[in-house]
Scaffold this motif. Structure first.
Motif, mmCIF file in Angstrom:
data_model
loop_
_atom_site.group_PDB
_atom_site.id
_atom_site.type_symbol
_atom_site.label_atom_id
_atom_site.label_comp_id
_atom_site.label_asym_id
_atom_site.label_seq_id
_atom_site.Cartn_x
_atom_site.Cartn_y
_atom_site.Cartn_z
ATOM 1 N N CYS A 103 -21.326 -9.846 36.731
ATOM 2 C CA CYS A 103 -21.781 -9.871 38.128
ATOM 3 C C CYS A 103 -21.031 -10.917 38.945
ATOM 4 O O CYS A 103 -20.652 -11.974 38.433
ATOM 5 C CB CYS A 103 -23.282 -10.178 38.201
ATOM 6 S SG CYS A 103 -24.311 -8.903 37.471
ATOM 7 N N LEU A 120 -32.551 -7.925 36.637
ATOM 8 C CA LEU A 120 -31.202 -7.730 36.125
ATOM 9 C C LEU A 120 -31.163 -8.037 34.630
ATOM 10 O O LEU A 120 -31.732 -9.023 34.174
ATOM 11 C CB LEU A 120 -30.236 -8.657 36.863
ATOM 12 C CG LEU A 120 -28.763 -8.572 36.465
ATOM 13 C CD1 LEU A 120 -28.166 -7.245 36.920
ATOM 14 C CD2 LEU A 120 -27.993 -9.739 37.060
ATOM 15 N N THR A 161 -15.843 -3.704 30.094
ATOM 16 C CA THR A 161 -16.824 -3.187 31.056
ATOM 17 C C THR A 161 -16.671 -3.885 32.398
ATOM 18 O O THR A 161 -16.742 -3.244 33.457
ATOM 19 C CB THR A 161 -18.245 -3.386 30.511
ATOM 20 O OG1 THR A 161 -18.387 -2.675 29.284
ATOM 21 C CG2 THR A 161 -19.284 -2.894 31.510
ATOM 22 N N LEU A 165 -15.951 -2.093 35.931
ATOM 23 C CA LEU A 165 -16.871 -2.223 37.056
ATOM 24 C C LEU A 165 -16.201 -2.860 38.265
ATOM 25 O O LEU A 165 -16.398 -2.418 39.403
ATOM 26 C CB LEU A 165 -18.086 -3.041 36.641
ATOM 27 C CG LEU A 165 -19.012 -2.403 35.601
ATOM 28 C CD1 LEU A 165 -20.155 -3.357 35.266
ATOM 29 C CD2 LEU A 165 -19.556 -1.072 36.079
ATOM 30 N N TRP A 169 -16.012 -1.180 41.848
ATOM 31 C CA TRP A 169 -16.628 -1.819 43.009
ATOM 32 C C TRP A 169 -15.599 -2.166 44.083
ATOM 33 O O TRP A 169 -15.770 -1.829 45.257
ATOM 34 C CB TRP A 169 -17.353 -3.093 42.586
ATOM 35 C CG TRP A 169 -18.655 -2.885 41.912
ATOM 36 C CD1 TRP A 169 -19.586 -1.916 42.183
ATOM 37 C CD2 TRP A 169 -19.197 -3.665 40.837
ATOM 38 N NE1 TRP A 169 -20.667 -2.042 41.350
ATOM 39 C CE2 TRP A 169 -20.468 -3.101 40.511
ATOM 40 C CE3 TRP A 169 -18.745 -4.778 40.124
ATOM 41 C CZ2 TRP A 169 -21.264 -3.626 39.499
ATOM 42 C CZ3 TRP A 169 -19.551 -5.292 39.115
ATOM 43 C CH2 TRP A 169 -20.785 -4.721 38.811
ATOM 44 N N ASP A 175 -20.381 3.000 43.910
ATOM 45 C CA ASP A 175 -21.632 2.466 43.395
ATOM 46 C C ASP A 175 -21.573 2.574 41.877
ATOM 47 O O ASP A 175 -22.026 3.554 41.286
ATOM 48 C CB ASP A 175 -22.816 3.254 43.955
ATOM 49 C CG ASP A 175 -24.153 2.756 43.400
ATOM 50 O OD1 ASP A 175 -24.166 1.701 42.734
ATOM 51 O OD2 ASP A 175 -25.165 3.431 43.627
ATOM 52 N N GLN A 177 -23.155 1.237 39.517
ATOM 53 C CA GLN A 177 -24.414 1.310 38.790
ATOM 54 C C GLN A 177 -24.827 2.757 38.551
ATOM 55 O O GLN A 177 -25.540 3.064 37.588
ATOM 56 C CB GLN A 177 -25.514 0.568 39.547
ATOM 57 C CG GLN A 177 -26.797 0.397 38.739
ATOM 58 C CD GLN A 177 -27.880 -0.310 39.527
ATOM 59 O OE1 GLN A 177 -28.023 -0.088 40.721
ATOM 60 N NE2 GLN A 177 -28.640 -1.154 38.859
#
Length: 208
Positions: A103, A120, A161, A165, A169, A175, A177
């Motif tokens: 994140c 989360l 990963t 991501l 992003w 998106d 997720q």
């Protein structure tokens, strides 16, 4: 990352010392970290930083939140040891746990990071049970849920990963997720596996 996570942990009651080349030495911060040391430096500098700390990391829980992601969102460690494994090799006396790498720092500033009522989840990779217990507590202190993602030999999966991501992003504006289904659809254990086309395992009544 150091400021975002450190601020939240300070709010949770932990004492926090930050170290950098310009404000407080890395060695001073590492020596202070009775619970854990967060390694929040660019990946290109990570191995040299921990190697230079030497005995200051002996027995310490060393949390690696680095991401070896380069130009074009490429995984810089593809085909070789994961970043976390390289860091562990450079600091053999430390107990390395891979965590907090999926994140952006802004997510860790949320109080707490809860989305649509769901906290989360933070996957952790590590080989030392006591070190993992420390990091789980730090995850919960953020209002998040720790997930056991396996030993340090699986840290490369977390790093890959992150590369995927970040590319989705930032590169695609997607998106990311939305690529994972809700848990109830992720794998029905009440139906036996069958073999589909090309030997791909399918659940009874499922499709490829």
């Amino acid at each position: 990352m150091a400021d975002a996570l450190g601020t939240r942990w300070r709010q949770a009651g932990h004492e926090v010392v930050a170290g950098s080349r310009s404000r407080g030495g890395f060695g001073e911060a590492a020596a202070f970290g009775t619970d854990a040391v967060l390694l929040a430096v660019p990946y290109a500098a990570a191995v040299d930083v921990v190697a230079g700390l030497g005995a200051a990391l002996r027995g310490r829980v060393l949390i690696d939140c680095t991401n070896p992601v380069g130009s074009g969102f490429a995984l810089l460690t593809a085909g070789g040891p994961a970043a976390a494994e390289r860091i562990a090799a450079a600091a053999p006396a430390a107990r390395v746990v891979k965590a907090f790498n999926l994140c952006h720092e802004d997510v860790w500033r949320l109080t707490p990071p809860v989305f649509a009522g769901r906290p989360l989840a933070v996957p952790l990779c590590g080989d030392d049970a006591a070190a993992l217990a420390v990091v789980r507590r730090l995850v919960r202190d953020l209002g998040c849920t720790p997930l056991d993602a396996g030993g340090l030999d699986r840290a490369g999966l977390l790093e890959a990963t992150a590369a995927l991501l970040i590319g989705l992003w930032l590169g695609e504006g997607a998106d990311a997720q939305a690529i994972a289904p809700p848990m109830e659809f992720a794998g029905r254990r009440d139906r036996p596996l069958q073999s589909g086309p090309n030997g791909v395992p399918l659940r009874s009544g499922g499709t490829a």
